[in-house]
Design an enzyme around this catalytic site. Structure first.
Site, short mmCIF file in Angstrom:
data_model
loop_
_atom_site.label_atom_id
_atom_site.label_comp_id
_atom_site.label_asym_id
_atom_site.label_seq_id
_atom_site.Cartn_x
_atom_site.Cartn_y
_atom_site.Cartn_z
N SER A 142 0.84 -1.21 0.00
CA SER A 142 0.00 0.00 0.00
C SER A 142 0.87 1.25 0.00
O SER A 142 0.62 2.19 -0.75
CB SER A 142 -0.84 0.06 1.28
OG SER A 142 -2.14 -0.32 1.05
N GLU B 33 -9.50 1.28 -3.52
CA GLU B 33 -9.20 1.28 -4.97
C GLU B 33 -10.37 0.75 -5.78
O GLU B 33 -10.19 0.07 -6.79
CB GLU B 33 -7.96 0.43 -5.26
CG GLU B 33 -6.69 0.99 -4.70
CD GLU B 33 -6.15 2.15 -5.51
OE1 GLU B 33 -6.77 2.51 -6.50
OE2 GLU B 33 -5.10 2.69 -5.10
P1 TGC Z 1 -17.01 7.95 -15.78
O1 TGC Z 1 -18.03 8.79 -16.49
O2 TGC Z 1 -17.03 6.50 -15.98
O3 TGC Z 1 -15.54 8.49 -16.12
C1 TGC Z 1 -15.17 9.85 -16.03
C2 TGC Z 1 -13.93 10.02 -16.90
O4 TGC Z 1 -12.87 9.20 -16.43
C3 TGC Z 1 -12.48 8.21 -17.42
N1 TGC Z 1 -12.26 6.96 -16.69
C4 TGC Z 1 -11.06 6.42 -16.48
N2 TGC Z 1 -9.84 6.80 -16.85
C5 TGC Z 1 -8.80 6.04 -16.45
N3 TGC Z 1 -8.94 4.94 -15.68
C6 TGC Z 1 -10.16 4.54 -15.27
N4 TGC Z 1 -10.30 3.46 -14.50
C7 TGC Z 1 -11.29 5.27 -15.67
N5 TGC Z 1 -12.63 5.16 -15.45
C8 TGC Z 1 -13.21 6.19 -16.09
C9 TGC Z 1 -13.64 8.14 -18.37
O5 TGC Z 1 -13.22 7.75 -19.66
C10 TGC Z 1 -14.13 9.57 -18.35
O6 TGC Z 1 -13.26 10.35 -19.15
P2 TGC Z 1 -13.84 11.58 -20.03
O7 TGC Z 1 -12.65 12.07 -20.80
O8 TGC Z 1 -14.92 10.98 -20.88
O9 TGC Z 1 -14.37 12.58 -19.05
O10 TGC Z 1 -17.14 8.29 -14.23
P3 TGC Z 1 -18.27 7.87 -13.21
O11 TGC Z 1 -18.56 9.07 -12.37
O12 TGC Z 1 -19.41 7.19 -13.94
O13 TGC Z 1 -17.54 6.84 -12.25
C11 TGC Z 1 -17.21 5.61 -12.62
C12 TGC Z 1 -16.69 4.78 -11.39
C13 TGC Z 1 -17.81 4.42 -10.44
C14 TGC Z 1 -16.12 3.52 -12.02
C15 TGC Z 1 -15.60 5.58 -10.64
O14 TGC Z 1 -16.16 6.67 -9.98
C16 TGC Z 1 -14.86 4.72 -9.66
O15 TGC Z 1 -13.91 4.05 -10.04
N6 TGC Z 1 -15.25 4.74 -8.35
C17 TGC Z 1 -14.47 4.08 -7.30
C18 TGC Z 1 -13.62 5.12 -6.60
C19 TGC Z 1 -12.32 4.55 -6.10
O16 TGC Z 1 -11.83 3.55 -6.56
N7 TGC Z 1 -11.72 5.25 -5.18
C20 TGC Z 1 -10.41 4.87 -4.72
C21 TGC Z 1 -9.79 5.98 -3.90
S1 TGC Z 1 -8.04 5.84 -3.74
C22 TGC Z 1 -7.76 4.52 -2.79
O17 TGC Z 1 -8.61 3.78 -2.44
C23 TGC Z 1 -6.35 4.29 -2.43
S2 TGC Z 1 -6.01 2.94 -1.44
C24 TGC Z 1 -4.36 2.96 -1.69
C25 TGC Z 1 -3.59 1.95 -0.96
O18 TGC Z 1 -3.42 2.07 0.27
O19 TGC Z 1 -3.04 1.04 -1.65
P1 FAD Z 2 -19.14 3.47 -0.06
O1 FAD Z 2 -18.85 4.11 -1.35
O2 FAD Z 2 -20.09 4.14 0.87
O3 FAD Z 2 -19.70 2.00 -0.36
C1 FAD Z 2 -20.42 1.22 0.62
C2 FAD Z 2 -20.91 -0.08 -0.02
O4 FAD Z 2 -21.81 0.23 -1.09
C3 FAD Z 2 -19.79 -0.92 -0.65
O5 FAD Z 2 -20.05 -2.28 -0.42
C4 FAD Z 2 -19.95 -0.62 -2.15
O6 FAD Z 2 -19.48 -1.67 -2.96
C5 FAD Z 2 -21.45 -0.48 -2.25
N1 FAD Z 2 -21.85 0.29 -3.43
C6 FAD Z 2 -21.49 1.54 -3.76
N2 FAD Z 2 -22.08 1.91 -4.91
C7 FAD Z 2 -22.86 0.88 -5.31
C8 FAD Z 2 -23.74 0.64 -6.40
N3 FAD Z 2 -23.94 1.57 -7.34
N4 FAD Z 2 -24.34 -0.53 -6.48
C9 FAD Z 2 -24.15 -1.49 -5.53
N5 FAD Z 2 -23.34 -1.34 -4.46
C10 FAD Z 2 -22.71 -0.17 -4.35
N6 FAD Z 2 -9.10 6.71 -0.55
C11 FAD Z 2 -8.27 7.67 -1.06
O7 FAD Z 2 -8.73 8.57 -1.75
N7 FAD Z 2 -6.94 7.61 -0.83
C12 FAD Z 2 -6.36 6.64 -0.07
O8 FAD Z 2 -5.14 6.63 0.10
C13 FAD Z 2 -7.20 5.65 0.50
N8 FAD Z 2 -6.67 4.68 1.31
C14 FAD Z 2 -7.51 3.82 1.98
C15 FAD Z 2 -7.00 2.95 2.93
C16 FAD Z 2 -7.85 2.10 3.63
C17 FAD Z 2 -7.29 1.20 4.69
C18 FAD Z 2 -9.23 2.08 3.33
C19 FAD Z 2 -10.16 1.15 4.03
C20 FAD Z 2 -9.75 2.94 2.37
C21 FAD Z 2 -8.91 3.83 1.69
N9 FAD Z 2 -9.42 4.76 0.79
C22 FAD Z 2 -8.60 5.71 0.22
C23 FAD Z 2 -10.84 4.86 0.58
C24 FAD Z 2 -11.43 3.79 -0.32
O9 FAD Z 2 -11.10 4.02 -1.65
C25 FAD Z 2 -12.94 3.79 -0.10
O10 FAD Z 2 -13.18 3.23 1.18
C26 FAD Z 2 -13.69 3.01 -1.17
O11 FAD Z 2 -13.58 3.66 -2.43
C27 FAD Z 2 -15.18 2.84 -0.82
O12 FAD Z 2 -15.75 4.05 -0.43
P2 FAD Z 2 -16.57 4.12 0.94
O13 FAD Z 2 -15.73 3.55 2.03
O14 FAD Z 2 -17.06 5.50 1.11
O15 FAD Z 2 -17.79 3.13 0.73
#
Ligand code: TGC
Ligand code: FAD
Length: 389
Positions: free
Chosen positions: A97, A369
């Site tokens: 991570s 992620e």
């Molecule tokens: P959507 O309309 O699908 O896309 C908006 C624009 O983004 C482009 N795009 C991507 N580009 C690169 N990679 C991807 N995976 C992409 N997905 C979409 C897309 O082409 C578009 O571009 P443009 O030029 O047309 O504007 O956006 P949406 O609002 O419908 O959302 C789609 C969704 C749900 C898949 C997205 O919001 C999502 O992936 N949600 C999950 C959020 C997430 O993963 N958060 C993670 C936070 S960071 C973290 O957790 C770090 S943990 C780190 C660690 O400790 O290891």
């Molecule tokens: P929510 O978005 O509230 O989701 C709750 C539940 O609803 C989940 O089960 C989800 O799958 C479900 N759900 C959501 N949408 C739908 C749908 N449309 N249909 C059906 N089910 C759905 N974020 C950063 O930006 N940077 C970081 O460095 C980072 N590090 C992290 C480290 C740790 C240890 C953890 C636990 C999280 C970290 N995150 C980070 C945040 C992480 O990316 C979010 O926790 C994750 O994206 C989910 O968001 P949330 O916790 O708000 O859950």
């Protein structure tokens, strides 16, 4: 008939498909993990402590920003950076991570979307581990839907004013530099906020049952004023942060294989030495079926990761492919860790064995992620052309 000499943790000999250079990278990181990580990581997990003392070692081996060309980075190919993640996560998901966040979520956006001045200013220090980064996208009201972010930024003369908060941020308590994503009048933009900037604060989450050897926290921006030179000029829109996630998710698809291998490796030994009903556990059909199922899952994950890496090196990897690999490999690793925990019986809840630590860590990995459901929906959207989020 005895076993034929296949490697139980690499049944399809993925290693044979690696280049000499890729094998050297894997071996070097594997040695480091055996010598430096495994002796301390269990205790660090128990103490809820990030192993900051490992940063110089990670840096000197070129593991920070390893796939970036120039700026003091190693410039390795995608498969090598995947193997690095795999070996690090064999130690603990917290270490992978840390490297994922530093490399894929902080150094990558500076290298891909930053100005030349930003690259020169930050990347060498980040590669040396002197500047630690964090990535602020998730907000308290819902991480899966970053388009609905409340953190906003307004132009004020030649400066920008950021207001809002981020939650669940890896490295937040230890970071010198934060890549924060905020909504502007033109769409989402990324900013480089440095520790000590007026109005910027970070907190630490102390009560995690998962990733206890990782530092996680919140970020708070109370009208923080940053100069325009701290804005990432190369991207506007959600595509910016989502592109970073694609890089980090790629690393996770490899990393979790290491966690699963660590669990299965320990169980192969344990089930041979644990004698119940007059024979080793490993001599029972049910246990063998479960071990075989784990090997099937790990093998499938390895083949997916390798193909994904080859596509990434060719420049043709798509986010949907990354979604499938992150989802499949993390779910597989979590199932392996849980099942290994169970096969250890009562000993499985003891810190003496690795599965419960990996299992608890993987509960975060399956959520961050992009949760499993988000990745399933991303694949579903690709198949149907319909967005069902
Ligand atoms: P959507 O309309 O699908 O896309 C908006 C624009 O983004 C482009 N795009 C991507 N580009 C690169 N990679 C991807 N995976 C992409 N997905 C979409 C897309 O082409 C578009 O571009 P443009 O030029 O047309 O504007 O956006 P949406 O609002 O419908 O959302 C789609 C969704 C749900 C898949 C997205 O919001 C999502 O992936 N949600 C999950 C959020 C997430 O993963 N958060 C993670 C936070 S960071 C973290 O957790 C770090 S943990 C780190 C660690 O400790 O290891
Ligand atoms: P929510 O978005 O509230 O989701 C709750 C539940 O609803 C989940 O089960 C989800 O799958 C479900 N759900 C959501 N949408 C739908 C749908 N449309 N249909 C059906 N089910 C759905 N974020 C950063 O930006 N940077 C970081 O460095 C980072 N590090 C992290 C480290 C740790 C240890 C953890 C636990 C999280 C970290 N995150 C980070 C945040 C992480 O990316 C979010 O926790 C994750 O994206 C989910 O968001 P949330 O916790 O708000 O859950």
């Amino acid at each position: 008939m005895a076993a034929t000499g296949l490697n139980p943790l690499d049944l399809f000999d993925v290693r044979a498909s690696l280049s000499e250079d890729e094998r050297m990278v894997q071996d070097a990181v594997a040695r480091m993990v055996d010598d430096k990580v495994l002796p301390i990581i269990g205790k660090a997990f128990e103490e809820h402590r990030f192993t900051k003392e490992l940063i110089p070692e990670l840096a000197s081996m070129g593991l920070l920003g390893s796939s970036i060309q120039g700026y003091g980075c190693a410039g390795l190919n995608a498969v090598s950076s995947g193997l690095i993640c795999q070996e690090l996560e064999r130690g603990d998901s917290a270490l992978r991570s840390f490297v994922s966040v530093q490399s894929s979520l902080c150094m990558y956006p500076i290298s891909a979307f930053g100005s030349e001045q930003q690259r020169q200013k930050y990347l060498p220090g980040m590669a040396q581990g002197n500047i630690i980064g964090c990535f602020g996208l998730t907000e308290p009201h819902g991480g899966s839907d970053p388009a609905n972010m409340k953190t906003h930024v307004k132009r004020r003369g030649s400066d920008w004013v950021i207001h809002g908060s981020k939650m669940w941020i890896t490295n937040a308590p230890i970071a010198d530099l934060c890549i924060v994503w905020a909504m502007s009048d033109d769409g989402v933009q990324g900013f480089l906020v440095e520790k000590g900037m007026h109005g910027f604060a970070a907190s630490e989450i102390h009560n995690k049952f998962s990733l206890r050897a990782s530092a996680t926290g919140g970020l708070f921006f109370d009208n923080v004023v940053v100069p325009d030179e701290n804005r990432l000029p190369g991207v506007i829109g959600l595509k910016g942060p989502l592109s970073c996630l694609t890089q980090a998710r790629y690393g996770i698809a490899w990393g979790v294989i290491g966690a699963a291998q660590a669990c299965l490796g320990q169980l192969l030994d344990y089930t041979k030495s644990r004698v119940l009903f007059g024979k080793p556990l490993a001599a029972t059909q049910l246990i063998q079926a479960r071990l075989a199922d784990m090997a099937r899952g790990i093998t499938t994950s390895q083949l997916l990761a390798l193909q994904l890496g080859r596509l990434k090196d060719l420049g043709t990897m798509s986010p949907t492919q990354v979604s499938m690999a992150k989802w499949h490999n993390t779910r597989t690793a979590l199932n392996v860790a849980r099942d290994c925990r169970d096969m250890l019986g009562g000993a499985g809840i003891s810190a003496e064995y690795v599965p419960i630590r990996h299992m608890l860590n993987l509960e975060s990995v399956v959520t961050y992620e992009g949760t499993e459901s988000i990745h399933q929906l991303a694949v579903g959207r690709e198949l149907t052309g319909i967005s069902a989020f």
